[in-house]
Design a protein around this motif. Structure first.
Motif, mmCIF file in Angstrom:
data_model
loop_
_atom_site.group_PDB
_atom_site.id
_atom_site.type_symbol
_atom_site.label_atom_id
_atom_site.label_comp_id
_atom_site.label_asym_id
_atom_site.label_seq_id
_atom_site.Cartn_x
_atom_site.Cartn_y
_atom_site.Cartn_z
ATOM 1 N N GLU A 42 0.804 -1.231 0.000
ATOM 2 C CA GLU A 42 0.000 0.000 0.000
ATOM 3 C C GLU A 42 0.831 1.273 0.000
ATOM 4 N N GLY A 44 0.451 3.862 -1.870
ATOM 5 C CA GLY A 44 -0.387 5.061 -1.993
ATOM 6 C C GLY A 44 -0.886 5.544 -0.642
ATOM 7 N N ALA A 150 0.668 -1.894 -9.660
ATOM 8 C CA ALA A 150 -0.258 -1.602 -8.564
ATOM 9 C C ALA A 150 0.252 -0.457 -7.683
ATOM 10 N N GLY A 154 -2.091 2.738 -7.312
ATOM 11 C CA GLY A 154 -2.551 3.019 -5.944
ATOM 12 C C GLY A 154 -2.045 4.368 -5.455
ATOM 13 N N ASN A 158 -4.630 7.422 -4.441
ATOM 14 C CA ASN A 158 -4.641 7.888 -3.052
ATOM 15 C C ASN A 158 -4.206 9.343 -2.938
ATOM 16 N N SER A 324 -6.050 -6.427 -3.469
ATOM 17 C CA SER A 324 -6.427 -5.018 -3.486
ATOM 18 C C SER A 324 -5.375 -4.266 -4.296
ATOM 19 N N VAL A 325 -5.760 -3.186 -4.975
ATOM 20 C CA VAL A 325 -4.777 -2.381 -5.713
ATOM 21 C C VAL A 325 -4.620 -1.012 -5.048
ATOM 22 N N VAL A 326 -5.736 -0.414 -4.637
ATOM 23 C CA VAL A 326 -5.645 0.954 -4.105
ATOM 24 C C VAL A 326 -5.829 1.002 -2.595
ATOM 25 N N GLY A 327 -6.039 -0.149 -1.945
ATOM 26 C CA GLY A 327 -6.126 -0.176 -0.486
ATOM 27 C C GLY A 327 -7.445 0.369 0.027
ATOM 28 N N GLN A 329 -10.380 2.640 1.131
ATOM 29 C CA GLN A 329 -10.840 3.973 0.729
ATOM 30 C C GLN A 329 -12.060 4.339 1.576
#
Ligand SMILES: Cc1cc2nc3c(=O)[nH]c(=O)nc-3n(C[C@H](O)[C@H](O)[C@H](O)COP(=O)(O)OP(=O)(O)OC[C@H]3O[C@@H](n4cnc5c(N)ncnc54)[C@H](O)[C@@H]3O)c2cc1C
Length: 369
Positions: A42, A44, A150, A154, A158, A324-327, A329
């Motif tokens: 993660e 981002g 990713a 991400g 973010n 997960s790619v963007v964690g 949210q």
């Protein structure tokens, strides 16, 4: 009878879980250049909301209940002596420790850009790194994120969500980003990036300064090998992959041509049944996916089976990246299956069910505080 001695080399995401899995069955020594789990996950979230990231991805070892019986050694592995079955560890005071093993698990991961580096760090140094990267971006009006994986996707999302008034550009070399994921994943995330105001720049392959991936956030402008004019930016986040395995401490004969540790499907090293490798350092499959596919459980079971003379299990990787790619949210946590189909944990379930019960209790066996 004394318990077998297992050395886990590297206590990142995979090594820590392997030590947790083995703690009740062996005398475990974990060696780490970091003072706790400093996850590589993660990026981002780490850049945009470092306090939230630290709550979930940076945890001192003494908070893991299942590590209570594990001896953690803060130092840098410098050598493996296969004949004598022992590793050498350089300690912060300049001395060297020698740790013998009945079984060794290599989990020293990879170096990736400015955020995943294997050097020895104290808590204060980890905190200073986190803060410096966040503050550097906070004072930049235009940010270019370079890369199509990713970590880059991400980061762009973010940063754009955290600072809607900044200009965030995502520059990637092909027509679409996330080439190792199922194509559906990019379809979903492209829309999400555009909704967040990210300026997408496909077909842009950046010229690396000095032909090396910078180990810090740099100033612009960016130059391209694909012919576009230079792009100004107050800050450039380099997330271009090109990971390098942390294997300089291992005999070269154990490594493949790219420097990753060669393993059999049992995660044992060919010709060395008492040495195993897991996580990003292990050449298990083209995506080296054993960390995200939770092969820590397999490697722990195989270490026990090897020590007891039982049959070992094998690792079977999926063909596409998943997860997960963007964690997390504000609207929850979106996770993509290998088929590219998304499913979402709503935000309330992340804080009340997923984090406390599934991750902290279920995966790690209890985390204090
Ligand atoms: C539960 C879980 C969920 C995941 N979910 C996702 C997901 O949703 N999406 C996704 O893309 N990926 C996911 N991943 C995978 C993740 O992105 C990486 O693959 C993972 O962080 C790699 O872990 P690692 O232990 O191999 O490396 P690292 O976490 O980098 O650990 C290596 C450690 O070894 C230390 N080290 C290196 N060299 C030395 C040395 N010489 N001496 C001492 N210490 C050294 C390093 O400092 C570091 O602490 C997940 C992984 C896990 C475990």
């Amino acid at each position: 009878m004394s318990r077998p001695r297992v050395v886990v080399a590297g206590l990142g995401d995979s090594g820590l879980l392997t030590a947790v899995d083995l703690a009740r069955h062996a005398e475990v020594v974990g060696v780490s250049s970091k003072p706790g789990l400093v996850s590589g996950q993660e990026l981002g979230l780490r850049l945009a909301r470092p306090d939230d990231w630290a709550r979930d991805y940076w945890t001192p070892f003494d908070r893991y209940r299942r590590l209570d019986g594990v001896r953690t050694l803060h130092g840098t592995l410098t050598a493996l002596d296969l004949e004598a079955s022992r590793v050498a560890v350089a300690l912060p005071d300049g001395s060297t420790a020698t740790e013998p093993y009945d079984a060794l698990v290599v989990a020293t991961g990879v170096t990736n850009g400015f955020w995943r580096r294997p050097h020895l760090q104290t808590d204060a140094e980890v905190a200073a790194d986190l803060r410096a990267a966040h503050e550097r971006l906070a004072r930049s009006a235009t940010i270019a994120v370079v890369g199509g994986g990713a970590a880059a996707v991400g980061s762009a999302l973010n940063l754009a969500v955290r600072w809607p008034d900044k200009r965030v550009r995502l520059c990637f070399p092909r027509e679409r980003a996330l080439p190792q994921h199922h194509p559906r994943v990019w379809g979903h995330l492209r829309r999400r990036l555009l909704d967040a105001g990210v300026d997408l720049r496909p077909g842009h392959r950046a010229l690396l300064p000095d032909d090396a991936v910078p180990d810090r956030i740099t100033d612009g402008p960016l130059e391209w090998t694909t012919g576009q004019p230079p792009l100004p930016a107050d800050a450039v986040v380099w997330a271009v992959g090109r990971v390098r395995p942390n294997t300089g401490w291992l005999p070269p004969a154990l490594l493949d041509e790219d420097g990753f540790v060669r393993v059999l499907p049992t995660l044992q090293l060919p010709g060395h049944p008492d040495v195993f490798a897991v996580g990003d350092v292990a050449a298990t499959d083209p995506l080296r996916s054993s960390a995200r596919n939770r092969a820590d459980r397999l490697v722990a079971a195989n270490v026990r089976a090897h020590l007891a003379g039982r049959a070992l299990g094998t690792f079977r990787p999926p063909r596409s990246r998943w997860g997960s790619v963007v964690g997390p949210q504000p609207d929850g946590l979106q996770v993509f299956a290998p088929s590219g189909h998304p499913f979402r944990f709503p935000a309330w379930s992340v804080s009340r069910v997923l984090r406390p019960w599934i991750v902290r209790r279920g995966i790690y066996g209890g985390v204090r505080g």
